[in-house]
Motif scaffolding. Structure first.
Motif, PDB file in Angstrom:
ATOM      1  N   VAL A  21       6.922  38.165 -26.270  1.00 25.76           N
ATOM      2  CA  VAL A  21       6.610  39.428 -25.588  1.00 25.76           C
ATOM      3  C   VAL A  21       5.265  39.933 -26.108  1.00 25.76           C
ATOM      4  O   VAL A  21       5.071  40.066 -27.321  1.00 25.76           O
ATOM      5  N   CYS A  22       4.330  40.187 -25.187  1.00 24.84           N
ATOM      6  CA  CYS A  22       3.001  40.657 -25.571  1.00 24.84           C
ATOM      7  C   CYS A  22       2.772  42.058 -25.007  1.00 24.84           C
ATOM      8  O   CYS A  22       3.359  42.434 -23.986  1.00 24.84           O
ATOM      9  N   ALA A  23       1.922  42.811 -25.673  1.00 24.96           N
ATOM     10  CA  ALA A  23       1.525  44.145 -25.201  1.00 24.96           C
ATOM     11  C   ALA A  23       0.011  44.165 -25.038  1.00 24.96           C
ATOM     12  O   ALA A  23      -0.710  43.520 -25.809  1.00 24.96           O
ATOM     13  N   CYS A  78       4.178  33.646 -21.771  1.00 28.60           N
ATOM     14  CA  CYS A  78       4.575  34.923 -22.369  1.00 28.60           C
ATOM     15  C   CYS A  78       4.924  35.935 -21.281  1.00 28.60           C
ATOM     16  O   CYS A  78       4.597  35.752 -20.117  1.00 28.60           O
ATOM     17  N   SER A  79       5.567  37.016 -21.704  1.00 26.31           N
ATOM     18  CA  SER A  79       5.714  38.171 -20.814  1.00 26.31           C
ATOM     19  C   SER A  79       4.794  39.262 -21.353  1.00 26.31           C
ATOM     20  O   SER A  79       4.366  39.206 -22.518  1.00 26.31           O
ATOM     21  N   MET A  80       4.481  40.260 -20.513  1.00 26.25           N
ATOM     22  CA  MET A  80       3.416  41.201 -20.859  1.00 26.25           C
ATOM     23  C   MET A  80       3.796  42.622 -20.462  1.00 26.25           C
ATOM     24  O   MET A  80       4.315  42.839 -19.365  1.00 26.25           O
ATOM     25  N   LYS A  82       2.856  40.321 -30.080  1.00 27.98           N
ATOM     26  CA  LYS A  82       1.393  40.246 -29.944  1.00 27.98           C
ATOM     27  C   LYS A  82       0.881  41.516 -29.319  1.00 27.98           C
ATOM     28  O   LYS A  82       1.500  42.052 -28.378  1.00 27.98           O
ATOM     29  N   LEU A  83      -0.213  42.049 -29.844  1.00 22.81           N
ATOM     30  CA  LEU A  83      -0.907  43.154 -29.202  1.00 22.81           C
ATOM     31  C   LEU A  83      -2.337  42.725 -28.915  1.00 22.81           C
ATOM     32  O   LEU A  83      -3.052  42.251 -29.801  1.00 22.81           O
TER      33      LEU A  83
END
Ligand SMILES: NC(=O)c1ccc[n+]([C@@H]2O[C@H](COP(=O)([O-])OP(=O)(O)OC[C@H]3O[C@@H](n4cnc5c(N)ncnc54)[C@H](O)[C@@H]3O)[C@@H](O)[C@H]2O)c1
Ligand SMILES: O=C[C@H](O)CS(=O)(=O)O
Length: 494
Positions: free
Chosen positions: A161-163, A187-189, A240-241
């Motif tokens: 999961v990413c931001a 990934c998802s965002m 992740k950012l």
């Protein structure tokens, strides 16, 4: 729920494939005319008119979004890479087909001239096109050092999961530059756009859904920065950012991500020197200066910030630049022939005024511009300051406005030594026709990107990013996908 029927502005956030309003003050009807604190109003920077509103999501809604993005990640990563890339290709096609409307939304909320907005939509789409190529995912290796020729594998896997937290100045490209590689990697965002410019991101997300990007894989959330940012940085589910914005906020977010040891990409502030060497083609340098300095009214991270002009060509460069700058057309972004739109808000205008006042107080000469536009206070007139020095704020700080301070120099080594003291290290530009000088300056400038005899360097195929206080990581090109991959070593034994 649309605010402007011509542009079909989406006034809700996208969470797990569903368009949602805020659950704050649920007793207050969303149709009430009075705007309660569950909504954030967005204004047109050219007219200050309200163009729409977006919901202020709550912490609980953010937690739900993160959980949905996690569930979606575990499904999306199992989709074969070629299918993920094919889905991105459909998203790219949908954006290209809708580019006029997207550009008009972008100009409406950000202010840039429509021609620049069309260019940004094309540039934003090019990042999706780049990462829709399955070849960018070729990362695995079989090492010949094991018991058998195929017993040592090195593979790349999606982080999770990413931001993404993005700025207002390029409300399309800063979104796709992150989302495209993240989704290609599996990934998802969760994207938080800037509060000044949410509608472009929401329109892109709408097209992503239509292209078949599954629910929860791409989410676009709106709300108070501290609420959104706090939940994203605190959650261990977010691995992740990717942040693009000012260095100060970048430092803050990096510290907030430390407890959960998130992977970070930071695309931060710039202060690009533009050096006109004694052997420069002055006319070409003037064109490069216009291209680099006045794009988006100077509100661009890789804008030339201050100009360092060799004594021997200083007057010629200054005179030619002033003549061209005086011809730049100010106006609303949707008006024909306009080159310079409004600055994003009053704070931006006040900062530019203060930088110019400081320069004049220290002896700079205003050759043109130097103040707000008399007809419309949201604009700052394109400005050239001569006799600028490195003690002035407009040289030491990122201007983020249409102001070009010209500093004289005669000693190249001394100039390079002084530039090495700058905390920013995003981009630099110089004009020279001597190979030796080109090699020397390209190597000695402590930045992530160098433009030689050009003022325009950005492209989806290249690793965009900076060093020192301008951040870490790269976006675009082969390097850009690395930001969303982890390396795993597998040893196979019979
Ligand atoms: N290096 C690059 O690629 C790049 C690109 C564009 C802009 N920038 C930089 O961004 C700056 C201008 O953009 P800006 O004014 O939007 O920057 P900003 O840092 O004020 O805001 C950027 C984003 O961060 C959010 N934010 C602010 N405080 C936050 C917090 N406490 N928690 C969570 N989110 C928070 C904002 O809402 C916005 O979405 C300039 O310095 C420019 O150089 C850099
Ligand atoms: O402002 C920052 C952007 O990254 C500029 S560009 O559009 O990538 O050149």
């Amino acid at each position: 729920m649309f605010a402007d029927s011509n542009l079909a502005l989406r006034q809700q956030a996208l969470v797990n494939g569903v368009w949602v309003s805020s659950t704050k003050n649920t007793t207050a009807s969303a149709t009430e005319s009075a705007v309660d604190d569950s909504w954030h109003e967005v204004v047109n920077p050219a007219t200050q008119a309200v163009i729409g509103r977006v919901p202020q999501l709550t912490e609980a809604q953010m937690e739900d979004c993160i959980s949905a993005a996690e569930a979606a990640f575990y499904q999306w990563r199992e989709v074969p890479a070629k299918q993920r890339c094919a889905t991105l290709a459909r998203w790219h096609a949908a954006i290209v087909a809708d580019r006029e409307r997207l550009a008009r939304i972008l100009t409406l909320e950000q202010g840039k001239p429509l021609a620049e907005a069309l260019g940004e939509i094309d540039y934003a789409a090019s990042y999706i096109q780049w990462y829709a190529q399955p070849a960018v995912l070729e990362r695995s290796a079989v090492l010949p050092y094991g018991d058998t020729p195929t017993s040592m594998l090195v593979v790349s896997e999606p982080i999770g999961v990413c931001a993404a937290i993005t700025p207002w100045n390029f409300p399309a490209a800063m979104i796709t530059r992150k989302v495209a590689p993240a989704l290609a990697a599996g990934c998802s965002m969760i994207v938080k756009p800037a509060p000044d410019t949410p509608f472009t991101a929401l329109a892109l997300a709408e097209l992503a859904l239509e292209a078949g990007i599954p629910a929860g894989v791409l989410n676009v959330v709106t709300g108070e920065a501290e609420v959104i940012g706090g939940t994203l940085t605190r959650s261990a589910k977010v691995r992740k950012l990717s942040f693009t914005g000012s260095t100060g906020v970048g430092r803050y977010l990096a510290a907030a991500c430390a407890p959960t040891l998130k992977r970070l990409s930071l695309e931060l502030g710039g202060n690009a020197p533009f050096i006109v060497c004694e052997d420069a083609d002055v006319d070409a340098a003037v064109q490069g200066a216009l291209d680099s300095k006045f794009r988006n009214a100077g509100q661009t991270c890789v804008c030339a910030n201050a100009f360092y002009v060799h004594d021997s060509v200083y007057e010629a460069f200054a005179d030619k630049l002033v003549a061209r700058v005086k011809k730049l057309q100010l106006g609303r972004g949707d008006e024909a022939e306009v080159n310079i739109g409004p600055l994003i808000n009053e704070a931006a205008l006040t900062k530019v005024e203060q930088l110019v006042a400081d320069a004049v107080a220290q002896g700079a000469t205003v050759r043109c511009g130097g103040a707000r536009w008399a007809e419309q206070a949201q604009w700052f007139v394109p400005t050239v300051l001569t006799e600028a020095t490195q003690d002035m704020r407009c040289v030491k700080e990122e201007i983020f406005g249409p102001v070009a301070p010209l500093v004289r120099y005669s000693d190249e080594a001394g100039l390079l030594a002084s530039l090495r003291q700058q905390e920013a290290g995003l981009a630099a530009y110089f004009y020279s026709q001597q190979l030796g000088r080109i090699q020397r300056l390209s190597r000695q400038l402590e930045v992530g990107m160098v433009g030689v005899n050009t003022g325009l360097i950005s492209d989806a195929a290249v690793p965009f990013g900076g060093v020192k206080a301008s951040g870490m990581g790269r976006e675009g090109g082969q390097q850009g996908i690395e930001e969303y991959l982890e390396t795993k070593y597998i040893k196979l034994s019979q």
